[in-house]
Design an enzyme around this catalytic site. Structure first.
Site, PDB file in Angstrom:
ATOM      1  N   ARG A 153       4.123  -3.959  -9.050  1.00  0.00           N
ATOM      2  CA  ARG A 153       2.815  -3.310  -8.955  1.00  0.00           C
ATOM      3  C   ARG A 153       2.117  -3.464  -7.614  1.00  0.00           C
ATOM      4  O   ARG A 153       1.101  -2.812  -7.395  1.00  0.00           O
ATOM      5  CB  ARG A 153       1.921  -3.831 -10.080  1.00  0.00           C
ATOM      6  CG  ARG A 153       2.415  -3.434 -11.472  1.00  0.00           C
ATOM      7  CD  ARG A 153       1.496  -3.936 -12.563  1.00  0.00           C
ATOM      8  NE  ARG A 153       1.432  -5.374 -12.560  1.00  0.00           N
ATOM      9  CZ  ARG A 153       2.324  -6.177 -13.151  1.00  0.00           C
ATOM     10  NH1 ARG A 153       3.347  -5.661 -13.816  1.00  0.00           N
ATOM     11  NH2 ARG A 153       2.203  -7.489 -13.094  1.00  0.00           N
ATOM     12  N   THR A 197       6.666  -9.038 -11.711  1.00  0.00           N
ATOM     13  CA  THR A 197       6.391  -7.623 -11.440  1.00  0.00           C
ATOM     14  C   THR A 197       5.043  -7.454 -10.751  1.00  0.00           C
ATOM     15  O   THR A 197       4.638  -6.337 -10.461  1.00  0.00           O
ATOM     16  CB  THR A 197       6.341  -6.817 -12.755  1.00  0.00           C
ATOM     17  OG1 THR A 197       5.423  -7.466 -13.653  1.00  0.00           O
ATOM     18  CG2 THR A 197       7.707  -6.712 -13.399  1.00  0.00           C
ATOM     19  N   GLY A 213       7.623 -13.122 -18.685  1.00  0.00           N
ATOM     20  CA  GLY A 213       8.838 -13.639 -19.305  1.00  0.00           C
ATOM     21  C   GLY A 213       8.720 -14.011 -20.765  1.00  0.00           C
ATOM     22  O   GLY A 213       9.712 -14.390 -21.379  1.00  0.00           O
ATOM     23  N   GLU A 215       8.711 -12.334 -23.254  1.00  0.00           N
ATOM     24  CA  GLU A 215       9.609 -11.564 -24.123  1.00  0.00           C
ATOM     25  C   GLU A 215      11.071 -11.734 -23.702  1.00  0.00           C
ATOM     26  O   GLU A 215      11.948 -10.970 -24.121  1.00  0.00           O
ATOM     27  CB  GLU A 215       9.222 -10.079 -24.126  1.00  0.00           C
ATOM     28  CG  GLU A 215       8.007  -9.776 -24.986  1.00  0.00           C
ATOM     29  CD  GLU A 215       6.685 -10.108 -24.309  1.00  0.00           C
ATOM     30  OE1 GLU A 215       6.576  -9.885 -23.091  1.00  0.00           O
ATOM     31  OE2 GLU A 215       5.775 -10.606 -24.981  1.00  0.00           O
ATOM     32  N   ASP A 337       0.768 -10.258 -29.361  1.00  0.00           N
ATOM     33  CA  ASP A 337       0.973  -9.863 -27.962  1.00  0.00           C
ATOM     34  C   ASP A 337      -0.299  -9.270 -27.361  1.00  0.00           C
ATOM     35  O   ASP A 337      -0.248  -8.419 -26.483  1.00  0.00           O
ATOM     36  CB  ASP A 337       2.142  -8.852 -27.827  1.00  0.00           C
ATOM     37  CG  ASP A 337       2.557  -8.631 -26.375  1.00  0.00           C
ATOM     38  OD1 ASP A 337       2.234  -9.476 -25.528  1.00  0.00           O
ATOM     39  OD2 ASP A 337       3.200  -7.596 -26.099  1.00  0.00           O
TER      40      ASP A 337
HETATM   41 CA    CA Z   1       3.694  -9.716 -23.735  1.00  0.00          CA
END
Ligand code: CA
Length: 714
Positions: A153, A197, A213, A215, A337
């Site tokens: 990003r 990212t 991380g 997931e 989440d």
């Molecule tokens: Ca997540």
């Protein structure tokens, strides 16, 4: 006027620093005469420059300035003339894939990060390439290239250096003049289930970076600050407590541990900070937006309940030492989440007759928070999208009041928002002239279901398989998800205007003193709105879904608006049917960087029309239902994150139903196990057996055949 070369510009910077005529604390310096004529102003990218809201020439940091407002004081382009905007220049990047980043602009040079973390410097008036830096991500990853996130990003700049954080976990300093590496440090062991990212955050001569991380496996989140000049580690702040038997790193971790139950450290706990970092130059505080739990399911992670600090929080830290100052937790004991990694925007707000040093935050959970950043005290929290996991936030306690079924006590529940969030990383902006925040909103619901998960013996898989402890899938009972652009008044915490949008994952916004809001759309249009009323004033079709936010800058007094056009990120991977409907098939349309101005006259080459990938027949392939059924599990834990639900790709990765490679066991093994497409971001699953590969092929072909038979039967 032709741009002066970067080496000359930097020589000027170095001269200035050596002479110390205004000192490194000064922002924009007066023009410096160099041989050959009048030099442009030379900007020293430092604390003063990044705190300077008044100058609109550059875009120096991820949110333009330290406030993260993405507001530009430029007004050459305004609500009266925006209809004349045209393409000033553009560059095609046929080998890039998802382009989602915020470019930075300093003194006529534009820097941006593209696929596989390649960084480019361009002449910001022509797009001419000045240098390119390739961090060789595949060659530097550990044994497992992480699935999914080959995009990034943004980058950071401090003085004469560009900072890039890589997928595989390195933080690299690159010379701004030459694109050559200055230093590189590992921010985590490449064998750990982590990735980066996000954009590095630079302040006070330090570079801050976290990681994602949760997931990918058992992870424990932290952020680290490094010395910008040398790369030496300055401090590290852990977001969740580790194993108490090993001792706590700080009083903050000792306090946090009291809010956990069971043996959370075996699962890592999570909290990974992958996006929202804001430095507050006025109060000299750093704010970290923290992530969700690892695993998601709190019944496993912390079976006796508890708030689980500092998951899903804004944590204020001392920027010099990393010491804890205060926190506000948006989602105590999260199990959905619903992380708080989203951007944190600073502004002075007039509330109740007083000027409040406020911060604004719109996390995944669907509430818009206004917080007094001097104390961390909640001022207001109201839903900005449909919310059914909580009825409201109690202003006395600062806590959400949950609905009875929210934690899926019976195993299954349909909730809104979703793991994609009511708002995700796509930036909101804030315009101090209109007093409005402009939020890209997602409207959708999903079904959470942990029936069939053995919560007493559950263990997190590493890189693939079940890392969440609860299944989820898009709910289409109320129709597919959609989006909106919402203008919100943070003082009243109410919506002022809202524009409904097709699809989920509509990108970040930018607002200007010209009473404008700019936003791309997943449908490929780039749009300017009246910032006060929401009236659409200008629209330009770019022929490919947009996932990146625009920036604006001037060179020689001319205002440019630049935007990366390159459908990517979560909506292009896990967006489900609403994203598939856009028709941005992998590899079909060309990725671009496009710059607009009032006298832009270029005509862009046409793009292929949107066309969802169509399954191809493979006549010799006979699907065996038993293998296909088992193949679903193999697919879901590895392939789905990029290739999509039901083997239907929304565009980030090839649609496997349309791939002839499925017809050949050897060709399939070459890609999936052999890693022959790692340079395209496809990880190698080296330990998969022939039988597992066979099951995946049968599953994908079953999904392909379903569509082909439906089509044949009509
Ligand atoms: Ca997540």
């Amino acid at each position: 006027m032709k741009l002066r070369s970067i080496p000359v510009l930097l020589a000027c910077v170095q001269m200035l620093l050596a002479a110390c005529s205004r000192g490194p604390e000064s922002g924009e310096n007066p023009g410096v005469e160099a041989s050959g004529g009048t030099a442009p102003k030379v900007t020293v990218v430092d604390d003063a420059a990044m705190a300077d809201e008044a100058s609109g020439q550059n875009w120096l940091a991820f949110g333009r300035t330290y406030s993260e407002q993405r507001f530009s004081p430029l007004d050459q382009v305004d609500d009266g003339n925006v209809s004349k905007l045209g393409v000033d220049w553009y560059v095609d990047y046929p080998n890039d894939r998802g382009l989602v980043s915020t470019p930075l602009v300093v003194d006529g040079v534009l820097y941006f990060i593209g696929s596989m973390n390649r960084v480019r410097a361009l002449d910001a008036t022509t797009g001419e390439l000045l240098w390119e830096f390739d961090p060789d991500v595949v060659e530097n990853t550990g044994n497992d290239l992480r699935a999914g996130w080959e995009h990034n990003r943004g980058i950071g700049i401090w003085k004469d250096t560009v900072y890039v954080a890589t997928w595989d976990g390195r933080l690299i300093a690159v010379d701004r003049a030459t694109g050559k590496r200055v230093w590189s440090v590992h921010t985590f062991d490449p064998e750990l289930p982590l990735y980066i990212t996000g954009a590095p955050k630079i302040f006070k001569g330090k570079v801050l970076i976290g990681n994602g991380g949760t997931e990918n496996g058992p992870t424990r989140g932290y952020v680290t600050a490094y010395d910008a000049e040398t790369g030496a580690l300055s401090w590290r702040f852990y977001i969740v407590p580790g194993d108490p038997a090993l001792g706590f790193e700080s009083d903050a971790m000792r306090m946090a541990a009291k809010t956990w139950t069971g043996e959370w450290w075996k699962y890592g706990g999570g909290g990974n900070a992958w996006h929202g970092f804001t430095y507050d130059a006025e109060l000299d505080q750093l704010y970290i937006g923290t992530g969700n739990g690892a695993p998601w399911n709190q019944k496993i992670r912390s079976p006796g309940g508890g708030d689980n600090l500092f998951l899903c929080s804004i944590v204020a830290l001392d920027p010099d030492t990393g010491e804890y100052l205060w926190h506000y937790q948006t989602t105590p004991g999260e199990t959905w989440d619903f992380n708080s990694n989203m951007d944190i925007v600073l502004a002075d707000l007039e509330i109740g007759g007083q000027t409040v040093k406020a911060l604004m935050h719109a996390p995944k959970n669907g509430f818009f928070y206004v917080i007094d950043r001097e104390t961390g005290k909640l001022i207001s929290a109201e839903p900005f999208a449909e919310v059914n996991w909580a009825t409201h936030v109690d202003l006395e306690t600062g806590r959400p009041v949950e609905t009875p079924d929210a934690r899926y006590p019976d195993g299954s529940v349909r909730l809104t928002p979703t793991p994609a969030g009511a708002h995700s990383w796509n930036a909101m902006s804030y315009n101090p002239m209109t007093g409005l925040a402009y939020i890209p909103v997602i409207h959708a619901s999903v079904v959470y279901d942990d029936r069939g998960v053995d919560k007493s013996s559950w263990q997190s898989a590493l890189f693939e398989g079940d890392t969440t402890g609860v299944g989820w899938s898009w709910s289409y009972e109320e129709g597919p998800g959609s989006g909106s652009l919402q203008a919100r008044d943070p003082v009243t915490n109410k919506t002022v205007w809202e524009v409904p949008l097709v699809g989920i994952g509509n990108p970040g916004t930018m607002t200007t003193a010209g009473n404008l809001v700019f936003q791309g759309r997943v449908t490929g249009d780039f749009v300017a709105y009246d910032a006060t009323t929401g009236e659409e004033l200008w629209k330009y079709p770019l022929g490919l879904g947009i996932s990146a936010p625009p920036v604006t800058y001037t060179v020689d007094g001319k205002q440019y608006i630049a935007l990366l056009v390159g459908w990517g990120s979560g909506a292009a991977a896990l967006g489900g049917k609403p994203s598939v409907a856009n028709g941005w098939a992998y590899g079909l349309q060309t990725r671009r960087l496009v710059a607009f101005s009032l006298d832009g006259k270029h005509v862009l080459p046409p793009q292929p029309a949107p066309a969802p990938a169509r399954p191809v027949p493979i006549p010799q392939f006979e699907v065996r239902q038993d293998l296909a059924e088992q193949g679903w599990g193999e697919y879901a834990g590895r392939c789905m994150a990029c290739h999509g639900f039901d083997a239907v790709s929304p565009g980030m990765a090839p649609d496997l139903r349309a791939s002839a490679v499925l017809g050949s066991a050897e060709a399939f093994a070459d890609v999936v196990r052999g890693g022959s497409r790692e340079q395209n971001g496809m990880p190698a699953y080296r330990h998969l057996t022939d039988e597992q590969l066979l099951k995946i092929r049968h599953y994908v072909r079953r999904e392909a055949e379903r569509v082909l038979q439906d089509a044949g039967g009509q």
